[in-house]
Scaffold this motif. Structure first.
Motif, PDB file in Angstrom:
ATOM      1  N   CYS A 103       1.578-107.946 -44.191  1.00  0.00           N
ATOM      2  CA  CYS A 103       0.245-107.590 -43.687  1.00  0.00           C
ATOM      3  C   CYS A 103      -0.822-108.551 -44.207  1.00  0.00           C
ATOM      4  CB  CYS A 103      -0.099-106.155 -44.083  1.00  0.00           C
ATOM      5  SG  CYS A 103       0.912-104.907 -43.255  1.00  0.00           S
ATOM      6  N   TYR A 168       5.597 -97.438 -37.792  1.00  0.00           N
ATOM      7  CA  TYR A 168       4.788 -98.494 -37.190  1.00  0.00           C
ATOM      8  C   TYR A 168       5.586 -99.374 -36.231  1.00  0.00           C
ATOM      9  CZ  TYR A 168       1.446 -97.436 -40.947  1.00  0.00           C
ATOM     10  OH  TYR A 168       0.571 -96.814 -41.804  1.00  0.00           O
ATOM     11  N   LEU A 171       4.212 -99.654 -32.672  1.00  0.00           N
ATOM     12  CA  LEU A 171       2.915-100.333 -32.682  1.00  0.00           C
ATOM     13  C   LEU A 171       3.090-101.846 -32.797  1.00  0.00           C
ATOM     14  CD1 LEU A 171      -0.182-100.162 -32.774  1.00  0.00           C
ATOM     15  CD2 LEU A 171      -0.007 -99.889 -35.259  1.00  0.00           C
ATOM     16  N   LYS A 174       4.289-103.226 -29.620  1.00  0.00           N
ATOM     17  CA  LYS A 174       3.177-103.269 -28.673  1.00  0.00           C
ATOM     18  C   LYS A 174       2.345-104.534 -28.890  1.00  0.00           C
ATOM     19  CE  LYS A 174      -0.391-100.216 -26.771  1.00  0.00           C
ATOM     20  NZ  LYS A 174      -1.086 -98.899 -26.917  1.00  0.00           N
ATOM     21  N   PRO A 199      -3.804-103.954 -29.248  1.00  0.00           N
ATOM     22  CA  PRO A 199      -3.776-102.603 -29.838  1.00  0.00           C
ATOM     23  C   PRO A 199      -4.636-102.545 -31.106  1.00  0.00           C
ATOM     24  CG  PRO A 199      -1.746-103.778 -30.350  1.00  0.00           C
ATOM     25  CD  PRO A 199      -2.541-104.684 -29.457  1.00  0.00           C
ATOM     26  N   LYS A 200      -5.789-101.902 -31.012  1.00  0.00           N
ATOM     27  CA  LYS A 200      -6.723-101.870 -32.139  1.00  0.00           C
ATOM     28  C   LYS A 200      -6.122-101.202 -33.375  1.00  0.00           C
ATOM     29  CE  LYS A 200     -10.906-101.970 -29.306  1.00  0.00           C
ATOM     30  NZ  LYS A 200     -12.184-101.286 -28.961  1.00  0.00           N
ATOM     31  N   GLN A 201      -5.217-100.262 -33.162  1.00  0.00           N
ATOM     32  CA  GLN A 201      -4.600 -99.582 -34.299  1.00  0.00           C
ATOM     33  C   GLN A 201      -3.770-100.555 -35.136  1.00  0.00           C
ATOM     34  OE1 GLN A 201      -2.085 -96.260 -33.270  1.00  0.00           O
ATOM     35  NE2 GLN A 201      -1.783 -95.658 -35.408  1.00  0.00           N
ATOM     36  N   PHE A 202      -3.284-101.619 -34.500  1.00  0.00           N
ATOM     37  CA  PHE A 202      -2.516-102.634 -35.224  1.00  0.00           C
ATOM     38  C   PHE A 202      -3.386-103.259 -36.315  1.00  0.00           C
ATOM     39  CE2 PHE A 202      -1.268-107.107 -35.767  1.00  0.00           C
ATOM     40  CZ  PHE A 202       0.061-106.959 -36.146  1.00  0.00           C
ATOM     41  N   GLU A 204      -6.023-101.937 -37.696  1.00  0.00           N
ATOM     42  CA  GLU A 204      -6.326-100.913 -38.704  1.00  0.00           C
ATOM     43  C   GLU A 204      -5.193-100.799 -39.722  1.00  0.00           C
ATOM     44  OE1 GLU A 204      -6.999 -97.411 -36.436  1.00  0.00           O
ATOM     45  OE2 GLU A 204      -8.868 -98.139 -35.523  1.00  0.00           O
ATOM     46  N   VAL A 205      -3.962-100.855 -39.238  1.00  0.00           N
ATOM     47  CA  VAL A 205      -2.800-100.769 -40.128  1.00  0.00           C
ATOM     48  C   VAL A 205      -2.736-101.996 -41.036  1.00  0.00           C
ATOM     49  CG1 VAL A 205      -0.273-100.821 -40.214  1.00  0.00           C
ATOM     50  CG2 VAL A 205      -1.441 -99.280 -38.626  1.00  0.00           C
TER      51      VAL A 205
END
Length: 315
Positions: A103, A168, A171, A174, A199-202, A204-205
């Motif tokens: 990350c 995850y 995600l 995606k 994917p905005k959640q990506f 965030e993670v």
């Protein structure tokens, strides 16, 4: 060292009042002080002097000391000045041990893409303004920066997919689909990739996991402890560490510190204290310390600023 670096090194830049005072004092001694001539005139040619015929030598020594002090600061700046490169050129294509490592390697690339999109893309940064009509820069950067950045993200994910937690997995897949679809859209503008938006959640993670992993970083822990020990509670009521160092401590070139001051502080003493804190930090860690100061009357502003940086390290 290049010629440009050498010019930067010798170019006068007063880091604090001490340097300025030393230079002015040295020049005053190097050329016989006017006030001494006036005093001698009133005393009838008594010929007073500070240290006799060696006034000029003392002045020269003081100036040399000031310039050495100045040059040392400039040397520190040059040695630790961050060199800007495209994010994809900074990537380490290796197999990591922890998901947090992965990350933290992806994060700077995402931030690079975000900056390019918000400043040159088809929408304004606040998503409220009109669409941009001149997309010349955006079209250029899509090919020269976004696509290489996306390629780097894809390679990092593919090489380390075994580290991605099961929750995850979908995600991250995606995100891979988005990267492929965006590439196809750049090559063929008629291709509709609306079903494969970023994917905005990506993001965030990536931010959250980078932060959690950074909190265990030994270098960041040392800096946190150093600040805790060196913050003078006479001046500072509260403080937070924020910015890139709380996400990617090994890549960050500086540390951002926000402080809330006590109600009554002498401005000169406060300035001297802050400059001393920044100097000591640079000597200790060879990195810059950037300080955002909130006065006691700006408590609400400090709280608001802190809330806008939810992923931070508190005192």
């Amino acid at each position: 060292m290049t010629i440009e670096d050498f010019i930067k090194l010798i170019r006068p830049k007063y880091y604090n009042r001490l340097t300025r005072l030393l230079v002015v004092s040295g020049i005053a001694l190097l050329s016989k002080p006017v006030w001494l001539d006036i005093l001698n005139l009133f005393l009838g040619g008594l010929k007073l002097s500070i240290i006799g015929e060696f006034d000029w030598l003392l002045g020269l020594v003081i100036i040399i000391i000031a310039l050495i002090y100045n040059t040392y600061h400039r040397k520190l700046d040059l040695e630790h000045e961050s060199k800007s490169k495209p994010a994809f050129q900074e990537v380490q294509y290796i197999k990591f041990t922890y998901f947090g490592n992965l990350c933290q390697e992806i994060l700077p690339i995402l931030k690079d893409n975000e900056y390019i999109f918000l400043n040159t893309g088809p929408t304004c940064s606040n998503d409220l303004g009109p669409l941009r009509t001149d997309l010349t820069v955006w079209e250029k950067l899509k090919k020269k920066a976004i696509l290489p950045n996306n390629k780097a993200i894809k390679k990092l994910i593919k090489n380390n997919f075994q580290l991605v937690p099961e929750k995850y997995g979908a995600l991250f897949n995606k995100m891979l689909l988005h990267i492929d679809a965006f590439k196809k859209h750049v090559k063929n503008p008629n291709f509709d990739y609306s079903e494969f938006q970023f994917p905005k959640q990506f993001a965030e993670v990536i931010f959250a996991e980078s932060f959690e992993y950074a909190k265990t970083n030994k270098n960041l822990v040392k800096k946190h402890e150093w600040i805790r020990k060196n913050i003078n509670e006479k001046y500072v009521l509260d403080w937070i560490i924020f910015g890139s160092i709380v996400f990617t401590p090994e890549k960050a070139s500086d540390l951002d510190l926000a402080i809330l001051m006590h109600e009554e502080n002498d401005f000169d003493q406060l300035s001297t204290y802050i400059e001393g804190l920044k100097f000591d930090f640079k000597i200790k860690f060879k990195k810059d310390l950037h300080v955002s100061i909130f006065e006691n009357t700006e408590v609400l502003d400090f709280i608001s600023f802190s809330e806008k940086n939810p992923l931070k390290i508190k005192k």
